[in-house]
Design a protein around this motif. Structure first.
Motif, PDB file in Angstrom:
ATOM      1  N   GLY A  64       0.969  -0.904   0.264  1.00  0.00           N
ATOM      2  CA  GLY A  64      -0.142   0.462   0.423  1.00  0.00           C
ATOM      3  C   GLY A  64       0.801   0.933   0.017  1.00  0.00           C
ATOM      4  O   GLY A  64       0.446   2.242   0.026  1.00  0.00           O
ATOM      5  N   LYS A  65       1.953   1.028  -0.323  1.00  0.00           N
ATOM      6  CA  LYS A  65       3.153   2.743   0.197  1.00  0.00           C
ATOM      7  C   LYS A  65       3.377   2.926  -1.964  1.00  0.00           C
ATOM      8  O   LYS A  65       3.053   2.032  -2.136  1.00  0.00           O
ATOM      9  CB  LYS A  65       4.176   1.768   0.676  1.00  0.00           C
ATOM     10  N   ARG A  66       4.370   3.917  -1.402  1.00  0.00           N
ATOM     11  CA  ARG A  66       5.203   4.334  -2.862  1.00  0.00           C
ATOM     12  C   ARG A  66       6.901   3.916  -2.444  1.00  0.00           C
ATOM     13  O   ARG A  66       7.367   4.094  -1.179  1.00  0.00           O
ATOM     14  CB  ARG A  66       4.802   5.855  -2.825  1.00  0.00           C
ATOM     15  N   VAL A  67       6.658   3.224  -3.063  1.00  0.00           N
ATOM     16  CA  VAL A  67       7.903   2.426  -3.304  1.00  0.00           C
ATOM     17  C   VAL A  67       8.651   2.803  -4.605  1.00  0.00           C
ATOM     18  O   VAL A  67       8.856   2.444  -5.721  1.00  0.00           O
ATOM     19  CB  VAL A  67       8.044   0.670  -2.580  1.00  0.00           C
ATOM     20  N   GLY A  68      10.318   3.290  -3.891  1.00  0.00           N
ATOM     21  CA  GLY A  68      11.184   3.464  -5.245  1.00  0.00           C
ATOM     22  C   GLY A  68      11.733   2.608  -5.628  1.00  0.00           C
ATOM     23  O   GLY A  68      12.589   1.338  -4.777  1.00  0.00           O
ATOM     24  N   MET A  69      11.921   1.489  -6.718  1.00  0.00           N
ATOM     25  CA  MET A  69      12.697   0.370  -7.278  1.00  0.00           C
ATOM     26  C   MET A  69      13.632   0.048  -7.983  1.00  0.00           C
ATOM     27  O   MET A  69      14.551  -1.100  -8.457  1.00  0.00           O
ATOM     28  CB  MET A  69      11.066  -0.499  -7.958  1.00  0.00           C
ATOM     29  N   VAL A 100      13.359   4.480 -11.053  1.00  0.00           N
ATOM     30  CA  VAL A 100      14.244   5.989 -10.721  1.00  0.00           C
ATOM     31  C   VAL A 100      15.103   5.394  -9.735  1.00  0.00           C
ATOM     32  O   VAL A 100      16.013   4.714  -9.284  1.00  0.00           O
ATOM     33  CB  VAL A 100      13.567   7.138 -10.829  1.00  0.00           C
ATOM     34  N   LYS A 101      16.752   6.298 -10.258  1.00  0.00           N
ATOM     35  CA  LYS A 101      17.937   6.026  -9.998  1.00  0.00           C
ATOM     36  C   LYS A 101      17.729   6.352  -8.413  1.00  0.00           C
ATOM     37  O   LYS A 101      17.232   6.911  -7.741  1.00  0.00           O
ATOM     38  CB  LYS A 101      18.551   7.208 -10.338  1.00  0.00           C
ATOM     39  N   LEU A 102      19.069   6.209  -7.328  1.00  0.00           N
ATOM     40  CA  LEU A 102      18.911   5.945  -6.025  1.00  0.00           C
ATOM     41  C   LEU A 102      18.893   7.956  -6.046  1.00  0.00           C
ATOM     42  O   LEU A 102      18.360   8.428  -4.721  1.00  0.00           O
ATOM     43  CB  LEU A 102      20.285   5.197  -5.582  1.00  0.00           C
ATOM     44  N   GLY A 103      19.517   8.744  -6.290  1.00  0.00           N
ATOM     45  CA  GLY A 103      19.583   9.689  -6.091  1.00  0.00           C
ATOM     46  C   GLY A 103      18.872  10.650  -5.923  1.00  0.00           C
ATOM     47  O   GLY A 103      17.893  11.245  -4.491  1.00  0.00           O
ATOM     48  N   ASN A 104      17.364  11.117  -7.090  1.00  0.00           N
ATOM     49  CA  ASN A 104      16.040  10.097  -7.043  1.00  0.00           C
ATOM     50  C   ASN A 104      14.997  10.261  -6.307  1.00  0.00           C
ATOM     51  O   ASN A 104      14.437  10.937  -5.305  1.00  0.00           O
ATOM     52  CB  ASN A 104      15.417  10.442  -9.082  1.00  0.00           C
ATOM     53  N   MET A 105      15.158   8.829  -6.040  1.00  0.00           N
ATOM     54  CA  MET A 105      14.467   7.702  -4.725  1.00  0.00           C
ATOM     55  C   MET A 105      14.664   8.466  -3.352  1.00  0.00           C
ATOM     56  O   MET A 105      14.328   9.207  -2.790  1.00  0.00           O
ATOM     57  CB  MET A 105      15.019   6.577  -5.043  1.00  0.00           C
ATOM     58  N   ALA A 106      16.365   8.815  -3.165  1.00  0.00           N
ATOM     59  CA  ALA A 106      16.288  10.057  -1.849  1.00  0.00           C
ATOM     60  C   ALA A 106      15.888  11.619  -1.507  1.00  0.00           C
ATOM     61  O   ALA A 106      15.599  12.049  -0.410  1.00  0.00           O
ATOM     62  CB  ALA A 106      17.990  10.559  -2.216  1.00  0.00           C
ATOM     63  N   ASN A 107      16.075  11.680  -2.898  1.00  0.00           N
ATOM     64  CA  ASN A 107      15.236  13.683  -3.144  1.00  0.00           C
ATOM     65  C   ASN A 107      13.794  13.435  -2.823  1.00  0.00           C
ATOM     66  O   ASN A 107      13.177  14.477  -2.151  1.00  0.00           O
ATOM     67  CB  ASN A 107      15.545  13.893  -4.217  1.00  0.00           C
ATOM     68  N   MET A 108      12.777  12.270  -3.485  1.00  0.00           N
ATOM     69  CA  MET A 108      11.721  11.445  -2.806  1.00  0.00           C
ATOM     70  C   MET A 108      11.193  11.556  -1.900  1.00  0.00           C
ATOM     71  O   MET A 108       9.984  11.791  -1.383  1.00  0.00           O
ATOM     72  CB  MET A 108      11.057  11.124  -3.954  1.00  0.00           C
ATOM     73  N   LEU A 109      11.623  10.656  -1.234  1.00  0.00           N
ATOM     74  CA  LEU A 109      12.320  10.037   0.089  1.00  0.00           C
ATOM     75  C   LEU A 109      12.068  11.315   0.843  1.00  0.00           C
ATOM     76  O   LEU A 109      10.753  11.605   1.580  1.00  0.00           O
ATOM     77  CB  LEU A 109      13.376   9.693   0.270  1.00  0.00           C
ATOM     78  N   ALA A 110      13.094  12.692   0.865  1.00  0.00           N
ATOM     79  CA  ALA A 110      13.287  13.795   1.231  1.00  0.00           C
ATOM     80  C   ALA A 110      11.722  14.799   1.795  1.00  0.00           C
ATOM     81  O   ALA A 110      11.545  14.948   2.638  1.00  0.00           O
ATOM     82  CB  ALA A 110      14.712  14.490   1.162  1.00  0.00           C
ATOM     83  N   ASP A 111      11.215  14.801   0.423  1.00  0.00           N
ATOM     84  CA  ASP A 111      10.424  15.189   0.007  1.00  0.00           C
ATOM     85  C   ASP A 111       8.318  14.901   0.582  1.00  0.00           C
ATOM     86  O   ASP A 111       7.841  15.915   0.096  1.00  0.00           O
ATOM     87  CB  ASP A 111      10.015  16.026  -1.479  1.00  0.00           C
ATOM     88  N   GLY A 112       9.151  13.784   0.852  1.00  0.00           N
ATOM     89  CA  GLY A 112       7.698  13.444   1.175  1.00  0.00           C
ATOM     90  C   GLY A 112       6.813  12.421  -0.139  1.00  0.00           C
ATOM     91  O   GLY A 112       5.774  11.962   0.424  1.00  0.00           O
ATOM     92  N   ASN A 113       7.219  12.284  -1.161  1.00  0.00           N
ATOM     93  CA  ASN A 113       7.025  12.113  -2.097  1.00  0.00           C
ATOM     94  C   ASN A 113       6.779  10.441  -2.751  1.00  0.00           C
ATOM     95  O   ASN A 113       6.588   9.221  -3.191  1.00  0.00           O
ATOM     96  CB  ASN A 113       7.275  12.443  -3.803  1.00  0.00           C
ATOM     97  N   LEU A 114       7.748   9.992  -1.640  1.00  0.00           N
ATOM     98  CA  LEU A 114       8.074   8.011  -2.052  1.00  0.00           C
ATOM     99  C   LEU A 114       7.918   8.206   0.041  1.00  0.00           C
ATOM    100  O   LEU A 114       8.231   8.682   0.616  1.00  0.00           O
ATOM    101  CB  LEU A 114       9.827   8.312  -1.901  1.00  0.00           C
ATOM    102  N   ASP A 115       6.693   6.538   0.502  1.00  0.00           N
ATOM    103  CA  ASP A 115       7.151   5.946   1.589  1.00  0.00           C
ATOM    104  C   ASP A 115       8.627   5.339   2.003  1.00  0.00           C
ATOM    105  O   ASP A 115       9.316   4.976   2.868  1.00  0.00           O
ATOM    106  CB  ASP A 115       6.275   4.886   1.820  1.00  0.00           C
ATOM    107  N   ALA A 116       9.370   5.098   0.777  1.00  0.00           N
ATOM    108  CA  ALA A 116      10.622   4.070   0.896  1.00  0.00           C
ATOM    109  C   ALA A 116      11.471   3.797  -0.018  1.00  0.00           C
ATOM    110  O   ALA A 116      10.810   3.564  -1.523  1.00  0.00           O
ATOM    111  CB  ALA A 116      10.660   2.267   1.701  1.00  0.00           C
ATOM    112  N   ALA A 117      12.805   3.320  -0.064  1.00  0.00           N
ATOM    113  CA  ALA A 117      13.594   3.046  -1.317  1.00  0.00           C
ATOM    114  C   ALA A 117      14.466   2.277  -0.676  1.00  0.00           C
ATOM    115  O   ALA A 117      14.420   0.988   0.002  1.00  0.00           O
ATOM    116  CB  ALA A 117      14.721   4.501  -1.439  1.00  0.00           C
ATOM    117  N   LEU A 118      13.758   1.142  -2.076  1.00  0.00           N
ATOM    118  CA  LEU A 118      15.241  -0.159  -1.997  1.00  0.00           C
ATOM    119  C   LEU A 118      16.060   0.200  -3.014  1.00  0.00           C
ATOM    120  O   LEU A 118      15.848   0.520  -4.663  1.00  0.00           O
ATOM    121  CB  LEU A 118      14.315  -1.278  -3.006  1.00  0.00           C
TER     122      LEU A 118
END
Length: 191
Positions: A64-69, A100-118
């Motif tokens: 149910g979350k938003r996950v960077g893959m 998306v790439k890890l750098g984008n995932m980190a930014n999305m986590l910081a901004d609240g646009n992702l819940d988790a990054a793998l």
């Protein structure tokens, strides 16, 4: 490229090299034993990254979350797919996946646009260091039972922990799993 005799040696993670050597997965139908290991290189380790305030406590909580893959075609994306498949989760159905790439995932986590990054990579990961400077983060531990499920289907994965202090504010070792990186060579190359 090696199986087609276009190159004699190359870099691979041990999961893909294992499949190529055993002629399974993507390499089904090839003759086994054509690809062999030459030397080992620094391993890559699965990181399951969330903000410290997250209600995600275990990988099963990704439902149910938003996950960077990870980025399409990359090892991290393939390993993220292995992780979620082992959980019985399907991207796009059980959670919203972002490729998306890890750098984008980190930014999305910081901004609240992702819940988790793998991400499966050699620690320390610079984007996670940068993220930790902006936001308090945590790494989810991988349980022994969950690791056993993954390794049963994919033997090249091995147990490894991300040491305490690798990332700001994470003061205990985080149990995880990883793959080797290897220089592999075609079996026909002479000694």
């Amino acid at each position: 490229l090696m199986l087609d005799s276009k190159v004699e040696a190359g870099f691979s993670n041990t999961k893909l090299a294992y499949d190529a050597h055993h002629a399974q997965g993507t390499y089904a139908g090839q003759a086994p034993g054509q690809i062999v290991g030459w030397m080992s290189i620094k391993p890559i380790v699965m990181h399951v990254i969330v903000k410290d305030s997250s209600d995600i406590k275990t990988p099963a909580d990704l439902k149910g979350k938003r996950v960077g893959m990870g980025q399409p075609g990359g090892t991290s994306m393939l390993d993220a797919e292995t992780l979620v498949a082992t959980l019985g989760l399907e991207p796009g159905k059980d959670f919203k996946d972002f490729r998306v790439k890890l750098g984008n995932m980190a930014n999305m986590l910081a901004d609240g646009n992702l819940d988790a990054a793998l991400w499966n990579g050699s620690f320390p990961l610079p984007p996670v260091i940068k993220l930790g400077a902006k936001k308090k983060v945590k790494l989810l531990p991988i349980s022994d039972a969950f690791f056993a499920d993954i390794q049963k289907k994919y033997p090249p994965y091995f147990r490894i922990s991300i040491p305490a202090g690798t990332y700001k504010g994470i003061d205990t070792a985080t149990p995880s799993y990883g793959l080797g990186n290897a220089l592999v060579i075609h079996a026909k190359v002479s000694e």
